[in-house]
Design a protein around this motif. Structure first.
Motif, PDB file in Angstrom:
ATOM      1  N   ASP A   1       7.117  -8.896 -24.638  1.00 30.05           N
ATOM      2  CA  ASP A   1       7.920  -8.381 -23.532  1.00 30.05           C
ATOM      3  C   ASP A   1       8.955  -7.374 -24.030  1.00 30.05           C
ATOM      4  O   ASP A   1       9.122  -6.287 -23.460  1.00 30.05           O
ATOM      5  CB  ASP A   1       8.595  -9.547 -22.815  1.00 30.05           C
ATOM      6  N   ILE A   2       9.647  -7.742 -25.123  1.00 32.03           N
ATOM      7  CA  ILE A   2      10.651  -6.831 -25.690  1.00 32.03           C
ATOM      8  C   ILE A   2       9.981  -5.578 -26.244  1.00 32.03           C
ATOM      9  O   ILE A   2      10.487  -4.460 -26.101  1.00 32.03           O
ATOM     10  CB  ILE A   2      11.455  -7.555 -26.783  1.00 32.03           C
ATOM     11  N   PHE A   3       8.811  -5.743 -26.847  1.00 27.78           N
ATOM     12  CA  PHE A   3       8.083  -4.597 -27.397  1.00 27.78           C
ATOM     13  C   PHE A   3       7.724  -3.600 -26.303  1.00 27.78           C
ATOM     14  O   PHE A   3       7.939  -2.392 -26.439  1.00 27.78           O
ATOM     15  CB  PHE A   3       6.815  -5.085 -28.102  1.00 27.78           C
ATOM     16  N   LEU A   4       7.202  -4.096 -25.179  1.00 30.11           N
ATOM     17  CA  LEU A   4       6.790  -3.199 -24.089  1.00 30.11           C
ATOM     18  C   LEU A   4       7.999  -2.500 -23.473  1.00 30.11           C
ATOM     19  O   LEU A   4       7.926  -1.310 -23.123  1.00 30.11           O
ATOM     20  CB  LEU A   4       6.030  -3.994 -23.025  1.00 30.11           C
ATOM     21  N   THR A   5       9.112  -3.232 -23.328  1.00 28.13           N
ATOM     22  CA  THR A   5      10.332  -2.604 -22.791  1.00 28.13           C
ATOM     23  C   THR A   5      10.839  -1.524 -23.739  1.00 28.13           C
ATOM     24  O   THR A   5      11.224  -0.430 -23.300  1.00 28.13           O
ATOM     25  CB  THR A   5      11.426  -3.659 -22.572  1.00 28.13           C
ATOM     26  N   GLY A   6      10.824  -1.820 -25.042  1.00 26.90           N
ATOM     27  CA  GLY A   6      11.242  -0.823 -26.019  1.00 26.90           C
ATOM     28  C   GLY A   6      10.368   0.411 -25.983  1.00 26.90           C
ATOM     29  O   GLY A   6      10.857   1.549 -26.086  1.00 26.90           O
ATOM     30  N   GLU A   7       9.047   0.224 -25.810  1.00 25.97           N
ATOM     31  CA  GLU A   7       8.128   1.361 -25.729  1.00 25.97           C
ATOM     32  C   GLU A   7       8.406   2.195 -24.481  1.00 25.97           C
ATOM     33  O   GLU A   7       8.355   3.429 -24.509  1.00 25.97           O
ATOM     34  CB  GLU A   7       6.686   0.854 -25.711  1.00 25.97           C
ATOM     35  N   TRP A   8       8.733   1.522 -23.371  1.00 23.29           N
ATOM     36  CA  TRP A   8       9.043   2.262 -22.145  1.00 23.29           C
ATOM     37  C   TRP A   8      10.308   3.094 -22.335  1.00 23.29           C
ATOM     38  O   TRP A   8      10.376   4.256 -21.913  1.00 23.29           O
ATOM     39  CB  TRP A   8       9.232   1.275 -20.982  1.00 23.29           C
ATOM     40  N   ILE A   9      11.337   2.516 -22.971  1.00 24.28           N
ATOM     41  CA  ILE A   9      12.593   3.243 -23.194  1.00 24.28           C
ATOM     42  C   ILE A   9      12.348   4.432 -24.117  1.00 24.28           C
ATOM     43  O   ILE A   9      12.856   5.540 -23.870  1.00 24.28           O
ATOM     44  CB  ILE A   9      13.661   2.300 -23.776  1.00 24.28           C
ATOM     45  N   ARG A  10      11.547   4.250 -25.180  1.00 24.77           N
ATOM     46  CA  ARG A  10      11.225   5.366 -26.077  1.00 24.77           C
ATOM     47  C   ARG A  10      10.533   6.484 -25.302  1.00 24.77           C
ATOM     48  O   ARG A  10      10.862   7.666 -25.465  1.00 24.77           O
ATOM     49  CB  ARG A  10      10.324   4.890 -27.217  1.00 24.77           C
TER      50      ARG A  10
END
Length: 538
Positions: free
Chosen positions: A119-128
Motif C-alpha cells: 500500500d505504501i509502495f503504490l502511494t509512493g509511486e503515485w506521488i513520484r
C-alpha cells in the motif's frame, strides 16, 4: 539562512519546477520568514500546504511578522477514500491558475527507497508520478514546488530530476552577527559566546541563550552555560558525548603521547607553510580494558581538542536512516573543526559484514579522503581483522598503535594514579617499599588498567568500612584520611579474574595480530620494577 534562500532562487531562475530543501525542524520558522520576505521584495506569491489539515495558505509579511492567509481556491477532498486523496494538492497545483512558489511538507518519507509494504509502495509511486508530471507540465510556467523537510532523502529514480539544497550549520561569523542581535551587544563582547555556539543552528542557539538569559553576569559565563547546553543537545540529537579537554594523568603509553605532541606541531603555521598535514586517522588496537578510551582523552588533552565519543556500532540501530545520521554527524564534525572524532569499538560495526556496514564505511572513507578540516579520527579496535582492508591502508588510518597489556612500570604508575584518588599520600610521594611494590606487581601480572582501577576502588571501600564500622556524621575537616594498605590491595586482587588470564587464547590472538600491524604505544620497560632489573641473587 540568506545563503540558503539565495540558492533556492538561483535554482528557480534556472527554471527548476521542483526543488528539494533539507532544513531542520527548529529552523522552519526562520526559513519560512526568509522566503516570505524575499518573495515580498520580488513580488512573488508564496504558498504553503499543511498536510496536517490539508489546507493551503499564502505566506505574507505583516508588520515584520509572518502571517498565514487561507487560500479559498483549494478545497481538498472532504471524504478521503484512498491514500492519494491526502495529496490532492499535487493535482490542484498542476491545474490551478495560481502562480508562484508552493512549499510542501511531509512528502519526503514517501520518496525514500522502496518499501515492502504494498500500500505504501503504490502511494509512493503515485506521488513520484505526480511530481514528475509537475516537473514536465510546469517547466515553462511561473510555478515552483519546494519540497521541504528535515531529511531530504530521495530514491535514486527521482533524485536526478529534483535538485537538492541542504541548510548547512552556520559559520562562527554568522553566529556572531545573530548573537549580537539577540543580546544587542558589540561583536567584541560575544566572541566567546559565538565560539561556544559553533555546531548548533541559530534556532538552537537562541533557545539556549533564552534558557539562561537571566542566570549569567558576563559573556564568559554565558559562553560556559551555552557550551553546557550544546553538550546536552548533542547527546539528544546525535547520540554522542562531547567532552572538552581536561587534565588527566596517564600511566605509560609514552610513545603514543609523543606522537600526538608531534601532531600538535603539524598544526602550526610553520608546518603548514611546508604543506605538512595531520594524519587522516589513527587506530588504537588491543585487548579490551587496556586503556584505549582513556588514551583518547589523553590525546584530547595534549592537542587541546574537544573529544566527540561515538559508539560506531550504534548506527546499525538506525536502519534506513543510518546513512543520513552518519552524514549529518560528519557535517557537524566538519563545522566544529579542530576536534577528535573518537569511534569507540569501531570493529563491532563491521562484525556483520553486510551491505549496511559497507555503505557506512564508504561514507566515512569518502569524508576522510576529501575533508580539509583539522579533525583527527581516532578509532579503537579489538579485532583488526573485522575491518575492511580499504580502511586500514595509508591515507585513511595513517597510524596504527598497539595498546598492549601494561608492563610492570606502567602498572606501577597506574596504581599510583588511582591510589592518589583516595589516599593523599600517593599524590606527593611513595608509601610502599620496593619489595612491596614488586609483590603487588607480580600478583597483578596481566591485569589491565580497568582491572587495576577496580582493585584500588575495592580496597578503598574495604578500608572505609574498617575505618567506620557504623554510619556517623563527621564534618569534612574532621574526617580521617583513608590509608590503603598493601594487604587490602592483595585481598581485592583475589576477587578479580583478569580477562587476559580468563580468555588467554583470545587475548593473545588479539595481541599477536596487533603486533604485526601496529606501532608500539609504550617503550621497553626500563623502570626499577622491570623484569630485567630484578636481581635474582638478592
Amino acid at each position: 539562512m540568506a545563503d540558503l534562500v539565495e540558492q533556492v532562487f538561483n535554482l528557480i531562475e534556472r527554471q527548476n519546477p521542483l526543488i528539494a530543501v533539507e532544513s531542520p525542524l527548529q529552523e522552519r520558522g526562520r526559513f519560512l520568514n526568509s522566503i516570505a520576505l524575499y518573495c515580498a521584495r520580488k513580488n512573488i506569491n508564496c504558498y504553503i500546504w499543511m498536510q496536517s489539515d490539508d489546507k493551503l495558505y499564502q505566506l505574507k509579511i505583516e508588520n515584520k511578522y509572518l502571517d498565514l492567509e487561507l487560500v479559498s481556491e483549494y478545497k481538498g477532498i472532504a471524504f478521503k477514500t484512498v491514500r492519494e486523496d491526502y495529496f490532492e494538492i499535487l493535482r490542484f497545483w498542476k491545474k490551478t491558475s495560481l502562480e508562484g512558489i508552493l512549499i510542501l511538507e511531509g512528502i519526503f518519507p514517501w520518496l525514500a527507497q522502496a518499501t515492502k509494504d504494498a500500500d505504501i509502495f503504490l502511494t509512493g509511486e503515485w506521488i513520484r508520478s505526480a511530481l514528475l508530471n509537475l516537473n514536465l507540465y510546469n517547466r515553462q510556467s511561473n510555478k515552483t514546488v519546494l519540497l521541504l523537510g528535515a531529511n531530504a532523502t530521495l530514491s535514486s529514480d527521482i533524485a536526478a530530476v529534483i535538485p537538492s539544497i541542504t541548510q548547512e550549520l552556520p559559520t562562527v561569523e554568522e553566529i556572531s552577527v545573530a548573537i549580537a542581535q539577540m543580546l544587542e551587544n558589540s561583536k567584541a563582547q560575544i566572541d566567546d559566546v559565538a565560539n561556544a555556539g559553533v555546531g548548533m543552528y541559530l534556532a538552537d542557539i537562541e533557545t539556549g541563550i533564552r534558557s539562561v538569559v537571566n542566570n549569567f553576569h558576563s559573556t564568559v559565563e554565558l559562553a560556559e552555560q551555552l557550551s553546557a547546553y550544546k553538550i546536552k543537545l548533542f547527546k539528544r540529537v546525535y547520540n554522542i558525548e562531547f567532552v572538552n579537554p581536561s587534565e588527566i594523568a596517564v600511566g605509560g603509553l609514552e610513545l603514543m603521547q609523543l606522537a600526538f605532541k608531534k601532531y600538535k606541531r603539524l598544526m602550526t603555521p610553520l608546518a603548514k607553510s611546508y604543506k605538512l598535514r595531520l594524519p587522516k586517522g589513527v587506530l588504537l588496537v588491543g585487548p579490551p580494558g587496556t586503556g584505549k578510551s582513556y588514551s583518547a582523552k589523553a590525546c584530547s588533552q595534549i592537542l587541546g581538542f574537544p573529544l566527540i565519543i561515538l559508539e560506531w556500532s550504534s548506527f546499525r540501530s538506525y536502519g534506513n536512516e543510518a546513512e543520513y545520521k552518519l552524514t549529518k554527524l560528519l557535517s557537524l564534525v566538519e563545522r566544529l573543526n579542530r576536534v577528535i572524532l573518537y569511534l569507540d569499538d569501531f570493529d563491532k560495526g563491521f562484525a556483520g559484514d553486510d551491505d549496511l556496514s559497507r555503505r557506512l564505511s564508504g561514507i566515512l572513507l569518502t569524508w576522510m579522503q576529501e575533508r580539509t578540516s583539522s579533525v583527527i579520527v581516532l578509532a579503537s579496535v579489538n579485532n583488526l581483522e573485522y575491518l575492511p582492508p580499504e580502511l586500514t591502508r595509508a591515507g585513511r588510518f595513517d597510524d596504527i598503535f598497539k595498546v598492549d597489556l601494561p608492563n610492570n612500570g606502567e602498572r606501577y604508575e597506574i596504581f599510583k594514579i588511582h591510589l592518589g584518588r583516595f589516599d593523599p599520600r600517593f599524590k606527593y610521594g611513595d608509601v610502599y617499599t620496593k619489595s612491596e611494590w614488586r609483590r603487588l606487581l607480580k600478583e597483578t601480572h596481566r591485569c589491565v588498567g580497568a582491572e587495576i582501577q577496580n582493585i584500588v576502588e575495592r580496597a578503598a571501600a574495604n578500608t572505609f568500612f574498617c575505618l567506620y564500622p557504623e554510619d556517623v556524621f563527621l564534618p569534612s575537616n574532621n574526617q580521617t584520611s583513608l590509608e590503603i594498605r598493601l594487604d587490602s590491595l592483595l585481598e581485592a586482587r583475589l576477587h578479580i579474574n583478569p580477562l587476559a588470564i580468563r580468555e588467554a587464547d583470545k587475548v593473545e590472538r588479539m595481541r599477536n595480530k596487533a603486533s604485526l600491524q601496529g606501532l608500539p604505544s609504550s617503550p621497553v620497560d626500563d623502570s626499577v620494577y622491570s623484569n630485567g632489573n630484578v636481581n635474582i641473587f638478592s
